[in-house]
Design an enzyme around this catalytic site. Structure first.
Site, mmCIF file in Angstrom:
data_model
loop_
_atom_site.group_PDB
_atom_site.id
_atom_site.type_symbol
_atom_site.label_atom_id
_atom_site.label_comp_id
_atom_site.label_asym_id
_atom_site.label_seq_id
_atom_site.Cartn_x
_atom_site.Cartn_y
_atom_site.Cartn_z
ATOM 1 N N ARG A 24 5.531 2.083 -0.509
ATOM 2 C CA ARG A 24 4.799 0.832 -0.690
ATOM 3 C C ARG A 24 5.799 -0.248 -1.085
ATOM 4 O O ARG A 24 6.722 0.004 -1.864
ATOM 5 C CB ARG A 24 3.737 0.974 -1.800
ATOM 6 C CG ARG A 24 2.539 1.835 -1.428
ATOM 7 C CD ARG A 24 1.671 1.166 -0.371
ATOM 8 N NE ARG A 24 0.466 1.900 -0.085
ATOM 9 C CZ ARG A 24 0.334 2.793 0.900
ATOM 10 N NH1 ARG A 24 1.341 3.064 1.701
ATOM 11 N NH2 ARG A 24 -0.830 3.406 1.101
ATOM 12 N N GLU A 28 1.663 -7.750 2.751
ATOM 13 C CA GLU A 28 1.512 -7.358 4.162
ATOM 14 C C GLU A 28 0.301 -8.054 4.764
ATOM 15 O O GLU A 28 -0.726 -8.163 4.105
ATOM 16 C CB GLU A 28 1.347 -5.836 4.257
ATOM 17 C CG GLU A 28 2.613 -5.111 3.828
ATOM 18 C CD GLU A 28 2.528 -3.597 3.937
ATOM 19 O OE1 GLU A 28 1.544 -3.078 4.514
ATOM 20 O OE2 GLU A 28 3.436 -2.931 3.440
ATOM 21 N N HIS A 30 4.281 -1.483 8.906
ATOM 22 C CA HIS A 30 3.540 -0.407 8.229
ATOM 23 C C HIS A 30 2.978 0.596 9.264
ATOM 24 O O HIS A 30 1.759 0.783 9.366
ATOM 25 C CB HIS A 30 2.422 -0.983 7.356
ATOM 26 C CG HIS A 30 1.992 -0.039 6.262
ATOM 27 N ND1 HIS A 30 1.594 -0.443 5.027
ATOM 28 C CD2 HIS A 30 1.893 1.312 6.244
ATOM 29 C CE1 HIS A 30 1.259 0.609 4.290
ATOM 30 N NE2 HIS A 30 1.433 1.696 5.012
#
Ligand code: DGY
Length: 320
Positions: A237, A266, A285
């Protein structure tokens, strides 16, 4: 009467049929923005929720007094306040295991891409700038035989160790709460302190979950400990890293390069200094983002939710 599920992740027709066989479903597209009003309307009737990438905060949960279970289509559960869900008697499930190998593949893709400058040099070719045989200015660095440092030796950490040890003949060192003798034996790995790992590893791969304890774990001090040839990989993360410190380390040559699948915010801001750096490989991601794995994760979440709503213990219960 059938129970009611609010679905905020698109499912394949087969999985949707499986869900609808047992429960009534309301589908909300884009619950974080356009669909938020519809989500709010649907929550009072919801016995179950199924989706991902939505911060399920107390204000939303307050709208859902009938809620029994939340099935997250993710292994990470940092979008949920687990203690609050437990207090409300709401089960939370996640989707571990099915994404382990795919996420480790992503990690290794970043290792290779950052070391061999794959994205930077492929961009050069497309731009018509490959006009002569390339020289040292464009050389990368070897991966095989280098030291692989893994922070967080969970399932994904182990899958990375397997790739490094068996595939690339890499000595593996790792940092986790406690040594894992099975890992040491299988991959010839060595448990060490975080500082030792940062000093010794050529590739530093972050696989830790985001928790209160891990937030900001890798900051200016940690980048200073890394060698100037080290390559930093993050597939966990973004918030485990102080992004300003990372940018500084990359801009000043404190470290060689980074492969990043996750970011503090994000989608990453288009004007992020990270995106202006040739020594950064940035992906959106995609850790688990293959057709096969996303379908397996969704299937796992559907099974978890249906089990919970039937009153059974779901296989991947996070808050027992
Ligand atoms: C996960 O499963 O946690 C992935 O990172 C997607 O959020």
């Amino acid at each position: 009467m059938k129970k009611h599920v609010v679905l905020y992740k698109k499912l394949s027709p087969a999985l949707l049929a499986r869900l609808e066989n047992e429960v009534d479903v309301t589908y909300i597209d884009d619950p974080a923005s356009d669909g938020l009003a519809r989500l709010r309307q649907a929550l009072p009737h919801a016995h179950g929720l199924l989706g991902a990438s939505l911060k399920l905060d107390a204000a939303l949960l307050d709208l859902a007094p009938r809620l029994e279970a939340v099935a997250s289509v993710s292994v990470g559960v940092d979008n949920y306040d687990i203690a609050d869900l437990s207090r409300r008697g709401v089960m939370l499930t996640n989707t571990p295991d099915v994404l382990t190998e795919t996420t480790a593949d992503t990690g290794f893709a970043l290792v290779l891409a950052a070391a061999r400058r794959v994205v930077e040099l492929a961009t050069l070719v497309r731009a018509g700038q490959w006009t002569a045989s390339i020289g040292p200015r464009h050389f990368g660095t070897d991966v095989h035989g280098k030291t692989l440092g893994i922070i967080g030796m969970g399932r994904i950490g182990e899958a990375l160790a397997q790739r490094g040890h068996f595939g690339f003949n890499m000595p593996v060192i790792y940092h986790s709460h406690s040594p894992k003798p099975a890992v040491d034996q299988r991959f010839g790995a060595r448990h060490c302190t975080l500082d030792e790992l940062l000093r010794e590893a050529d590739f530093i791969c972050l696989t830790l979950p985001l928790t209160k304890e891990t937030t900001g774990l890798i900051g200016a001090r940690e980048f200073e400990l890394m060698g100037k040839d080290s390559i930093f990989i993050n597939i966990s993360r973004g918030k485990v890293v102080d992004e300003k410190a990372l940018i500084h380390a990359l801009q000043t040559g404190q470290i060689r390069a980074a492969g990043l699948d996750v970011f503090e915010r994000e989608p990453v801001q288009t004007d992020s200094p990270l995106l202006a750096l040739d020594n950064v490989v940035a992906t959106p991601h995609i850790g688990s983002a293959t057709h096969e794995t996303r379908e397996a994760m969704a299937r796992c979440a559907v099974d978890n939710l249906l089990a919970a709503l039937r009153g059974e213990r779901p296989q991947n219960l996070v808050n027992p």
